[in-house]
Design a protein around this motif. Sequence first.
Motif, mmCIF file in Angstrom:
data_model
loop_
_atom_site.group_PDB
_atom_site.id
_atom_site.type_symbol
_atom_site.label_atom_id
_atom_site.label_comp_id
_atom_site.label_asym_id
_atom_site.label_seq_id
_atom_site.Cartn_x
_atom_site.Cartn_y
_atom_site.Cartn_z
ATOM 1 N N ALA A 213 0.882 -1.228 0.062
ATOM 2 C CA ALA A 213 -0.034 0.058 -0.036
ATOM 3 C C ALA A 213 0.854 1.270 0.019
ATOM 4 N N ASP A 214 1.762 1.274 0.732
ATOM 5 C CA ASP A 214 2.881 2.448 0.676
ATOM 6 C C ASP A 214 3.908 2.571 -0.317
ATOM 7 N N GLY A 215 3.898 1.661 -1.278
ATOM 8 C CA GLY A 215 4.689 1.453 -2.600
ATOM 9 C C GLY A 215 6.096 1.051 -2.320
ATOM 10 N N THR A 216 6.421 0.433 -1.200
ATOM 11 C CA THR A 216 7.705 -0.191 -0.881
ATOM 12 C C THR A 216 7.954 -1.501 -1.792
ATOM 13 N N ILE A 217 6.891 -2.098 -1.836
ATOM 14 C CA ILE A 217 6.549 -3.257 -2.671
ATOM 15 C C ILE A 217 5.781 -3.068 -3.960
ATOM 16 N N THR A 218 6.446 -2.900 -4.960
ATOM 17 C CA THR A 218 5.751 -2.671 -6.207
ATOM 18 C C THR A 218 5.916 -3.474 -7.392
ATOM 19 N N ASP A 219 5.395 -3.208 -8.550
ATOM 20 C CA ASP A 219 5.744 -3.953 -10.084
ATOM 21 C C ASP A 219 5.871 -5.140 -9.466
ATOM 22 N N TRP A 220 6.985 -5.836 -10.203
ATOM 23 C CA TRP A 220 7.367 -7.428 -10.249
ATOM 24 C C TRP A 220 7.246 -7.981 -8.992
ATOM 25 N N SER A 221 7.682 -7.104 -7.747
ATOM 26 C CA SER A 221 7.981 -7.489 -6.376
ATOM 27 C C SER A 221 6.400 -8.032 -5.943
ATOM 28 N N LEU A 222 5.541 -7.343 -6.447
ATOM 29 C CA LEU A 222 4.194 -7.706 -5.913
ATOM 30 C C LEU A 222 3.999 -9.058 -5.834
ATOM 31 N N TRP A 223 4.769 -9.720 -6.975
ATOM 32 C CA TRP A 223 4.308 -11.226 -7.367
ATOM 33 C C TRP A 223 4.842 -12.222 -6.248
ATOM 34 N N ALA A 224 6.149 -11.688 -5.712
ATOM 35 C CA ALA A 224 6.803 -12.259 -4.742
ATOM 36 C C ALA A 224 5.773 -12.461 -3.506
ATOM 37 N N ALA A 225 5.382 -11.097 -3.093
ATOM 38 C CA ALA A 225 4.446 -10.936 -1.894
ATOM 39 C C ALA A 225 3.079 -11.729 -2.062
ATOM 40 N N TRP B 50 13.812 -22.310 7.324
ATOM 41 C CA TRP B 50 14.574 -21.193 6.705
ATOM 42 C C TRP B 50 13.773 -20.112 5.835
ATOM 43 N N LYS B 51 12.686 -20.743 5.313
ATOM 44 C CA LYS B 51 11.978 -19.642 4.553
ATOM 45 C C LYS B 51 11.576 -18.673 5.490
ATOM 46 N N THR B 52 10.917 -19.184 6.676
ATOM 47 C CA THR B 52 10.362 -18.291 7.471
ATOM 48 C C THR B 52 11.336 -17.042 7.920
ATOM 49 N N THR B 53 12.444 -17.636 8.326
ATOM 50 C CA THR B 53 13.660 -16.843 8.758
ATOM 51 C C THR B 53 13.878 -15.812 7.604
ATOM 52 N N ILE B 54 14.245 -16.259 6.517
ATOM 53 C CA ILE B 54 14.532 -15.221 5.278
ATOM 54 C C ILE B 54 13.400 -14.324 5.185
ATOM 55 N N GLN B 55 12.106 -14.797 5.200
ATOM 56 C CA GLN B 55 11.057 -13.785 4.870
ATOM 57 C C GLN B 55 10.881 -12.608 5.872
ATOM 58 N N MET B 56 11.134 -13.057 7.248
ATOM 59 C CA MET B 56 11.288 -12.283 8.139
ATOM 60 C C MET B 56 12.209 -11.007 8.115
ATOM 61 N N ALA C 8 12.774 -15.631 -0.388
ATOM 62 C CA ALA C 8 11.632 -16.232 0.390
ATOM 63 C C ALA C 8 10.489 -16.718 -0.512
ATOM 64 N N ALA C 9 10.313 -15.798 -1.527
ATOM 65 C CA ALA C 9 9.089 -16.457 -2.476
ATOM 66 C C ALA C 9 9.396 -17.815 -3.175
ATOM 67 N N ALA C 10 10.548 -18.008 -3.699
ATOM 68 C CA ALA C 10 11.052 -19.214 -4.101
ATOM 69 C C ALA C 10 10.880 -20.327 -3.161
ATOM 70 N N LEU C 11 11.572 -20.027 -1.869
ATOM 71 C CA LEU C 11 11.330 -20.993 -0.979
ATOM 72 C C LEU C 11 9.897 -21.337 -0.612
ATOM 73 N N THR C 12 9.143 -20.395 -0.636
ATOM 74 C CA THR C 12 7.733 -20.589 -0.170
ATOM 75 C C THR C 12 6.993 -21.434 -1.200
#
Length: 194
Positions: A92-104, A136-142, A172-176
Amino acid sequence: MASRAYSIPNLLTYARIIAVPLIVLCFYVEGRLESSDTARWTAFWLFVAASFTDYLDGYLARIWNQTSNIGRMLDPIADKLLVAAVLLLLAADGTITDWSLWAAITILCREILVSGLREYLAALKVSVPVTRIAKWKTTIQMVAIAFLLAGPAGDKLLSYSTEIGLAFLWVAAALTFYTGYDYFRAGLKHIVEE
């Protein structure tokens, strides 16, 4: 039962749930979405503390033999609330935008799908243990989310802090994706056709 509900591990889980609206509130102090340096650093430290309780509550529950049904139920809920709320806030605040939204989106979808699978399998009395790679996924995600919460404020201390956060978010998205597939593959043999 009541004493278990108020054990230290459960209090840490409750604190993690309470941290969710506090982190979001940091960005709305002035009544609108605002990401000042102070707001970002406050949200960052709240998130780091909340993330640490994720490790600490389970550890203490095991070594003090204070596991409880409410703790087993609320711990994954608290984790998912924290991650989902902060990812949505950062989008919402624009920190995650464009293609990175797909990771989220990948992270959010996996959390919902695995929760549904676990609930279904629990009804069948089947437990799907958390794997080491999922931890590990959770740690990298955090770590990714912490970098992204610091965002532009963090960039002033460490160049490319936001880009580092986005890179970790993609890892994190790849491990997710991998762990989500792994859970579904493990659970697939227990799914009953009606």
